[in-house]
Write a protein that holds these residues in place. Structure first.
Motif, short mmCIF file in Angstrom:
data_model
loop_
_atom_site.label_atom_id
_atom_site.label_comp_id
_atom_site.label_asym_id
_atom_site.label_seq_id
_atom_site.Cartn_x
_atom_site.Cartn_y
_atom_site.Cartn_z
N UNK A 231 -1.71 -6.45 -12.84
CA UNK A 231 -0.79 -5.34 -12.57
C UNK A 231 -1.34 -4.09 -13.27
N UNK A 232 -1.30 -2.95 -12.58
CA UNK A 232 -1.69 -1.68 -13.19
C UNK A 232 -0.50 -0.78 -13.49
N UNK A 233 0.65 -1.12 -12.93
CA UNK A 233 1.83 -0.32 -13.20
C UNK A 233 2.98 -0.77 -12.32
N UNK A 234 4.17 -0.37 -12.68
CA UNK A 234 5.38 -0.81 -11.99
C UNK A 234 6.38 0.34 -11.95
N UNK A 235 7.06 0.48 -10.83
CA UNK A 235 8.22 1.36 -10.75
C UNK A 235 9.44 0.49 -10.46
N UNK A 236 10.64 0.94 -10.87
CA UNK A 236 11.81 0.08 -10.72
C UNK A 236 13.11 0.85 -10.81
N UNK A 412 -6.52 4.33 -16.26
CA UNK A 412 -5.20 3.95 -15.78
C UNK A 412 -4.99 4.58 -14.41
N UNK A 413 -4.00 4.07 -13.68
CA UNK A 413 -3.66 4.68 -12.40
C UNK A 413 -2.71 5.84 -12.61
N UNK A 414 -2.94 6.92 -11.86
CA UNK A 414 -2.10 8.11 -12.02
C UNK A 414 -1.12 8.29 -10.87
N UNK A 415 -0.93 7.21 -10.07
CA UNK A 415 -0.06 7.35 -8.89
C UNK A 415 1.11 6.36 -8.89
N UNK A 416 1.44 5.80 -10.05
CA UNK A 416 2.54 4.85 -10.09
C UNK A 416 3.84 5.56 -9.73
N UNK A 417 4.58 4.99 -8.79
CA UNK A 417 5.84 5.58 -8.35
C UNK A 417 5.72 6.49 -7.15
N UNK A 418 4.51 6.88 -6.77
CA UNK A 418 4.36 7.81 -5.65
C UNK A 418 4.75 7.18 -4.32
N UNK A 419 4.56 5.86 -4.16
CA UNK A 419 4.91 5.20 -2.90
C UNK A 419 6.40 5.36 -2.61
N UNK A 420 7.23 5.26 -3.67
CA UNK A 420 8.66 5.42 -3.49
C UNK A 420 8.98 6.83 -3.01
N UNK A 421 8.38 7.81 -3.66
CA UNK A 421 8.62 9.21 -3.31
C UNK A 421 8.12 9.51 -1.90
N UNK A 422 7.00 8.89 -1.52
CA UNK A 422 6.38 9.17 -0.22
C UNK A 422 7.12 8.52 0.95
#
Length: 438
Positions: A231-236, A412-422
């Motif tokens: 895992x590289x990051x999580x949004x929740x 690190x990844x700088x796009x965690x959470x962007x999928x939700x916004x997109x």
């Protein structure tokens, strides 16, 4: 709540350090055991340690297991069940719930037996038979290893070609390179949609009323490309027992009660306008998911774990909004290369540009005379979290905290959470999955 004795057990690799540290900081007496010799320095200076967890069982008010593995074998569920039968308060699984993760075919059978829809899937123990199946039934498939080799996360492969030709090529390569270790694997028919994990906390009798919905980011690079990692990051976010829960984990409540399961259980799914399609279970804490859940729990974590282990009604208070976590890693993560690790990452110093440690969580780290350093062998020293009323707010807070950390060679990844916004959030709402629930 009066201070209690908590015994945290990593019967293989060190995974639960941050949770033990959180409970320790709340004023409870903590002892932490790590079986894997390569990981035993992890948590030094943060959490009190023990060299023999079995000798501390009677000392402990609550025992917490972090994974299903005992070395190379599945087994913490058996240990947890035995301790519960002796009257101990334990957060941990059972042999059958361990099997949900270790045996993906069994997991699908359990879902189907309880009325949960599943995606087409087949378990193979022979590469040639799997290749023949794909050639006779051309479609995109996902390759998911079974057994201990499933911990090599980069072996998970998501096919892209409609005729399955890329899956055939990957299976052929795996047969040559991994045939001696990969004794079985599952082929799942690929389904398009929004990937979301439904995570419930079970107290041995029932699910608590707060449900956690999280979105994993497993690929190494931004844009969801590169090798798969743990895992590289999580949004929740947290919500009630809505449709996503009721049509998946909710249907397993009676079975989990019969098992006497205690702890976090997560079911990763693909969701689209046609339905919910479970992919895999995590019948334990997720990592770094638990660090982000800690950040969003506003009541006492120690009291929550104690209530969970004893089957008491838990008054869990959580942040109303959105949260994200970013894993900060070092070379050669996600690969194993001792020389690269020694040259670039071993004992790497973690430098903070502010005095604040808000939202900073430890994974493979130690504290040496006040200096935080990388520990262990895996190159995963930190998880950084943020929260806010919107996913955009959570991202802003989290990445501002990342910017205040200096670790040589980190990435690190700088796009965690962007999928939700997109659009993922809008799609789930439009399909009717995000009702408030009970």
């Amino acid at each position: 709540m009066e201070p209690k004795h908590f015994l945290f057990v990593s019967a293989d690799a060190a995974l639960i350090t941050d949770l033990a540290w959180q409970v320790h900081r709340e004023g409870h007496d903590v002892r932490y055991y790590i079986e894997a010799e390569r990981d035993r320095e992890i948590g030094d200076g943060f959490v009190p340690k023990t060299g023999d967890w079995r000798a501390d069982v009677e000392w402990a008010d609550v025992i917490v297991f972090d994974d299903i593995w005992v070395g190379d074998d599945v087994g913490t569920g058996r240990l947890a069940r035995e301790l519960r039968e002796r009257g101990n308060a334990v957060v941990g699984g059972t042999p059958n719930t361990d099997r949900l993760e270790e045996d993906r075919g069994y997991a699908m059978e359990m879902l189907e037996a309880h009325g949960v829809n599943t995606v087409e899937h087949h378990v193979f123990h022979d590469f040639d038979a799997a290749i023949q199946h794909v050639q006779e039934n051309p479609a995109p498939y996902v390759i998911k290893p079974l057994g201990e080799v499933q911990n090599v996360k980069r072996l998970l492969y998501v096919g892209n070609e409609d005729d399955g030709s890329d899956v055939v090529d990957v299976l052929t390569a795996y047969k040559k390179a991994w045939g001696h270790r990969m004794k079985g694997f599952q082929l799942q028919r690929k389904v398009e949609g929004v990937e979301v994990a439904i995570c419930g906390f079970f107290d041995g009798q029932r699910f608590i009323d707060r449900v956690n919905f999280n979105f994993e980011h497993k690929k190494l690079f931004p844009g969801n490309i590169g090798p798969s990692t743990g895992e590289m990051g999580t949004s929740m976010f947290w919500a009630g027992q809505n449709r996503l829960f009721e049509e998946t984990l909710g249907k397993l409540e009676d079975w989990l009660a019969d098992e006497g399961y205690v702890g976090s259980i997560d079911l990763n799914c693909i969701v689209n306008e046609n339905g919910i399609y479970p992919l895999e279970f995590t019948p334990r804490f997720g990592y770094p998911t638990i660090a982000l859940q800690e950040e969003s729990i506003e009541s006492s974590t120690g009291e929550f774990l104690s209530d969970l282990a004893r089957g008491n009604d838990s008054e869990l208070e959580v942040h109303n909004g959105y949260q994200i976590a970013v894993r900060v890693v070092l070379p050669p993560f996600p690969f194993d290369d001792e020389k690269t690790y020694d040259e670039n990452s071993r004992n790497a110093a973690v430098v903070f540009e502010t005095d604040s440690r808000e939202g900073i969580h430890i994974e493979d780290a130690k504290n040496v005379d006040g200096q935080w350093r990388a520990a262990g062998e895996s190159g995963m020293p930190l998880v950084v979290t943020g929260k806010g009323e919107t996913m955009r707010d959570a991202r802003e807070q989290c990445y501002a905290r990342v910017d205040d950390i200096v670790v040589p060679n980190c990435y690190y990844r700088d796009d965690i959470g962007e999928r939700w916004i997109a659009g993922d959030g809008d799609r789930l709402q439009a399909w009717g999955y995000l009702g408030a629930g009970s």
